[in-house]
Design an enzyme around this catalytic site. Structure first.
Site, PDB file in Angstrom:
ATOM      1  N   THR A 119       0.865  -1.182   0.000  1.00 11.41           N
ATOM      2  CA  THR A 119       0.000   0.000   0.000  1.00 11.41           C
ATOM      3  C   THR A 119       0.897   1.224   0.000  1.00 11.41           C
ATOM      4  O   THR A 119       1.642   1.452   0.965  1.00 11.41           O
ATOM      5  CB  THR A 119      -0.900   0.035   1.258  1.00 11.41           C
ATOM      6  OG1 THR A 119      -1.656  -1.167   1.307  1.00 11.41           O
ATOM      7  CG2 THR A 119      -1.842   1.217   1.209  1.00 11.41           C
ATOM      8  N   LYS A 194      -7.637   1.486  -3.138  1.00 11.60           N
ATOM      9  CA  LYS A 194      -7.252   1.083  -1.777  1.00 11.60           C
ATOM     10  C   LYS A 194      -7.378   2.272  -0.807  1.00 11.60           C
ATOM     11  O   LYS A 194      -7.926   2.154   0.291  1.00 11.60           O
ATOM     12  CB  LYS A 194      -5.813   0.559  -1.816  1.00 11.60           C
ATOM     13  CG  LYS A 194      -5.173   0.288  -0.476  1.00 11.60           C
ATOM     14  CD  LYS A 194      -5.683  -0.961   0.160  1.00 11.60           C
ATOM     15  CE  LYS A 194      -5.086  -1.172   1.542  1.00 11.60           C
ATOM     16  NZ  LYS A 194      -5.722  -2.237   2.274  1.00 11.60           N
ATOM     17  N   LYS A 269      -1.293   4.891   8.696  1.00 13.25           N
ATOM     18  CA  LYS A 269      -0.520   5.016   7.442  1.00 13.25           C
ATOM     19  C   LYS A 269      -1.463   5.260   6.251  1.00 13.25           C
ATOM     20  O   LYS A 269      -1.243   6.169   5.447  1.00 13.25           O
ATOM     21  CB  LYS A 269       0.278   3.728   7.219  1.00 13.25           C
ATOM     22  CG  LYS A 269       0.930   3.646   5.846  1.00 13.25           C
ATOM     23  CD  LYS A 269       1.474   2.264   5.535  1.00 13.25           C
ATOM     24  CE  LYS A 269       1.761   2.139   4.049  1.00 13.25           C
ATOM     25  NZ  LYS A 269       2.205   0.821   3.645  1.00 13.25           N
TER      26      LYS A 269
HETATM   27  P1  NAD Z   1       5.595  -6.225   7.367  1.00 12.94           P
HETATM   28  O1  NAD Z   1       6.376  -5.114   7.973  1.00 12.94           O
HETATM   29  O2  NAD Z   1       5.178  -7.373   8.219  1.00 12.94           O
HETATM   30  O3  NAD Z   1       6.411  -6.840   6.125  1.00 12.94           O
HETATM   31  C1  NAD Z   1       7.225  -6.081   5.257  1.00 12.94           C
HETATM   32  C2  NAD Z   1       8.442  -6.940   4.947  1.00 12.94           C
HETATM   33  O4  NAD Z   1       9.232  -6.269   3.965  1.00 12.94           O
HETATM   34  C3  NAD Z   1       9.352  -7.165   6.167  1.00 12.94           C
HETATM   35  O5  NAD Z   1       9.533  -8.547   6.392  1.00 12.94           O
HETATM   36  C4  NAD Z   1      10.656  -6.477   5.775  1.00 12.94           C
HETATM   37  O6  NAD Z   1      11.819  -7.130   6.289  1.00 12.94           O
HETATM   38  C5  NAD Z   1      10.588  -6.590   4.264  1.00 12.94           C
HETATM   39  N1  NAD Z   1      11.492  -5.669   3.572  1.00 12.94           N
HETATM   40  C6  NAD Z   1      11.826  -4.401   3.917  1.00 12.94           C
HETATM   41  N2  NAD Z   1      12.724  -3.913   3.023  1.00 12.94           N
HETATM   42  C7  NAD Z   1      12.932  -4.889   2.097  1.00 12.94           C
HETATM   43  C8  NAD Z   1      13.745  -5.000   0.944  1.00 12.94           C
HETATM   44  N3  NAD Z   1      14.495  -3.968   0.533  1.00 12.94           N
HETATM   45  N4  NAD Z   1      13.723  -6.154   0.241  1.00 12.94           N
HETATM   46  C9  NAD Z   1      12.939  -7.192   0.630  1.00 12.94           C
HETATM   47  N5  NAD Z   1      12.156  -7.161   1.743  1.00 12.94           N
HETATM   48  C10 NAD Z   1      12.155  -6.018   2.451  1.00 12.94           C
HETATM   49  O7  NAD Z   1       4.317  -5.537   6.675  1.00 12.94           O
HETATM   50  P2  NAD Z   1       2.966  -6.262   6.212  1.00 12.94           P
HETATM   51  O8  NAD Z   1       1.964  -6.200   7.300  1.00 12.94           O
HETATM   52  O9  NAD Z   1       3.316  -7.559   5.561  1.00 12.94           O
HETATM   53  O10 NAD Z   1       2.477  -5.215   5.101  1.00 12.94           O
HETATM   54  C11 NAD Z   1       3.092  -5.128   3.830  1.00 12.94           C
HETATM   55  C12 NAD Z   1       2.320  -4.145   2.984  1.00 12.94           C
HETATM   56  O11 NAD Z   1       0.963  -4.578   2.881  1.00 12.94           O
HETATM   57  C13 NAD Z   1       2.281  -2.725   3.566  1.00 12.94           C
HETATM   58  O12 NAD Z   1       2.415  -1.814   2.510  1.00 12.94           O
HETATM   59  C14 NAD Z   1       0.914  -2.670   4.229  1.00 12.94           C
HETATM   60  O13 NAD Z   1       0.404  -1.336   4.296  1.00 12.94           O
HETATM   61  C15 NAD Z   1       0.093  -3.536   3.294  1.00 12.94           C
HETATM   62  N6  NAD Z   1      -1.092  -4.155   3.908  1.00 12.94           N
HETATM   63  C16 NAD Z   1      -0.997  -4.754   5.132  1.00 12.94           C
HETATM   64  C17 NAD Z   1      -2.126  -5.356   5.689  1.00 12.94           C
HETATM   65  C18 NAD Z   1      -2.046  -6.027   7.055  1.00 12.94           C
HETATM   66  O14 NAD Z   1      -3.119  -6.329   7.624  1.00 12.94           O
HETATM   67  N7  NAD Z   1      -0.863  -6.300   7.589  1.00 12.94           N
HETATM   68  C19 NAD Z   1      -3.340  -5.349   4.998  1.00 12.94           C
HETATM   69  C20 NAD Z   1      -3.388  -4.775   3.727  1.00 12.94           C
HETATM   70  C21 NAD Z   1      -2.252  -4.171   3.195  1.00 12.94           C
END
Ligand code: NAD
Length: 323
Positions: A119, A194, A269
């Site tokens: 997102t 979104k 966010k």
């Molecule tokens: P998270 O922080 O659990 O996961 C993000 C991952 O990205 C981490 O494991 C981190 O180590 C990795 N990362 C960071 N830099 C990186 C790089 N350069 N190369 C590879 N990996 C890298 O976050 P999440 O909850 O999985 O959310 C991910 C996305 O999905 C966000 O943009 C969030 O807004 C969106 N989202 C989350 C949810 C939810 O309920 N968690 C729902 C809808 C959308």
């Protein structure tokens, strides 16, 4: 706009050949970058559906889980991308997406399809698509709704932005991870969907919580509030599926001390992205901007609580006879 939905029986994968997709998951190599709460289970579902997944995340625990899920863990993001037909990213924010694209685009085979499910800002998504095109690749923004439960169950809703033929090529893969996949328009418009949805959700959760606290003050029990409003004109998804007080909807986070669910930090966010978009596009979005402020304030103390716990803050701030 097109919409696709599926049942388990029609799950399949696709290999991109000359811009078209054959339904053959075993032959398709997917680089999956970002194996966090969402990306980890999404990648696992691709493995289960027969895709060869080359995974990368800098966090060792995420790498270990990906190995257990059957993915091949790459040494670097670049080495994962170099062998892939499709690259999926699921990352914390737009800055990280753009930096990673800058790092890996030159390593990819010509015409590789980049699908960013994070997102992020509409402008960042459009910039990512431009960078990919300039490097001879194709790109979609495909953010999701449905949370960790949807990522695990493979029932996410995908909102995609990009060219129709690129959407068609990504569709088999998105259908493995999602229960509904909508092509919303050109680059960035998936993120627009979104941001609009989550702005509305944040606003409606605040409005619902204010009404519940007002009802409490006026002697209306939660059960009677639910009984009336759930079938009256004030009805909303926030009430009937995600009720912010314990009792009426047993599965809602309110019944579990507001463990997320969807954390306040993530709602904050998304409302920040919506506020940027309101301001950047000259929309008179007073309620959206206020919702962003209200969640930003609550986030300072309770970032890890489910976003529906805003009702407890409104109740606390309403203590006493008169404000
Ligand atoms: P998270 O922080 O659990 O996961 C993000 C991952 O990205 C981490 O494991 C981190 O180590 C990795 N990362 C960071 N830099 C990186 C790089 N350069 N190369 C590879 N990996 C890298 O976050 P999440 O909850 O999985 O959310 C991910 C996305 O999905 C966000 O943009 C969030 O807004 C969106 N989202 C989350 C949810 C939810 O309920 N968690 C729902 C809808 C959308």
């Amino acid at each position: 706009m097109s919409t696709a939905s599926h049942s388990d029986s029609v799950r399949g994968g696709g290999r991109v050949t000359g811009g078209r997709t054959e339904n053959n998951s075993a032959a398709t190599k997917v680089a999956f970058l970002g194996l966090g709460h969402m990306g980890g289970p999404m990648a696992a579902n691709l493995v289960r559906a027969g895709y060869e997944v080359l995974a990368f995340d800098p966090v060792p625990a995420a790498q270990d889980q990906a190995r257990r899920d059957g993915a091949t863990v790459a040494e670097t993001a670049g080495s994962a991308v170099a062998e892939a037909d499709i690259v999926v990213t699921m990352l914390p924010n737009g800055r990280i997406v753009l930096d990673l694209y800058g790092e890996v685009l030159s390593a990819a085979k010509p015409g590789t399809l980049f699908v960013d499910c994070s997102t992020i800002d509409v402008a960042d998504a459009q910039e990512a698509a431009k960078l990919a095109a300039a490097a001879g690749h194709r790109a979609l923004d495909a953010p999701v709704s449905g949370g960790v439960a949807g990522a695990t169950a493979g029932t996410l809703t995908f909102m995609a932005g990009g060219a129709a033929e690129d959407f068609a090529d990504a569709l088999p893969l998105l259908e493995v991870m999602g229960g509904k996949v909508v092509h919303c328009g050109p680059a960035g418009v998936g993120q627009a969907a979104k941001i609009c949805n989550n702005m509305l959700l944040g606003i409606s959760m605040i409005g619902l919580s204010e009404a519940i606290v007002l009802g409490e003050k006026l002697g209306l029990t939660h059960d009677k509030f639910f009984d009336v409003v759930s079938t009256a004109s004030g009805q909303s998804w926030a009430l009937t599926s995600y009720c912010p007080v314990p009792g009426p909807v047993p599965a809602s986070p309110a019944n579990n001390d507001y463990q997320p669910g969807f954390a306040t930090a993530l709602m904050t966010k998304d409302l920040g992205l919506a506020a940027n978009a309101l301001r950047g596009n000259g929309v008179d979005g007073q309620i959206g901007l206020l919702a962003a402020e209200i969640y930003a304030r609550y986030n300072q103390d309770e970032a890890g609580k489910d976003f529906s716990a805003i009702v407890t803050d409104i109740r606390k701030r309403s203590e006493g006879e008169q404000l």
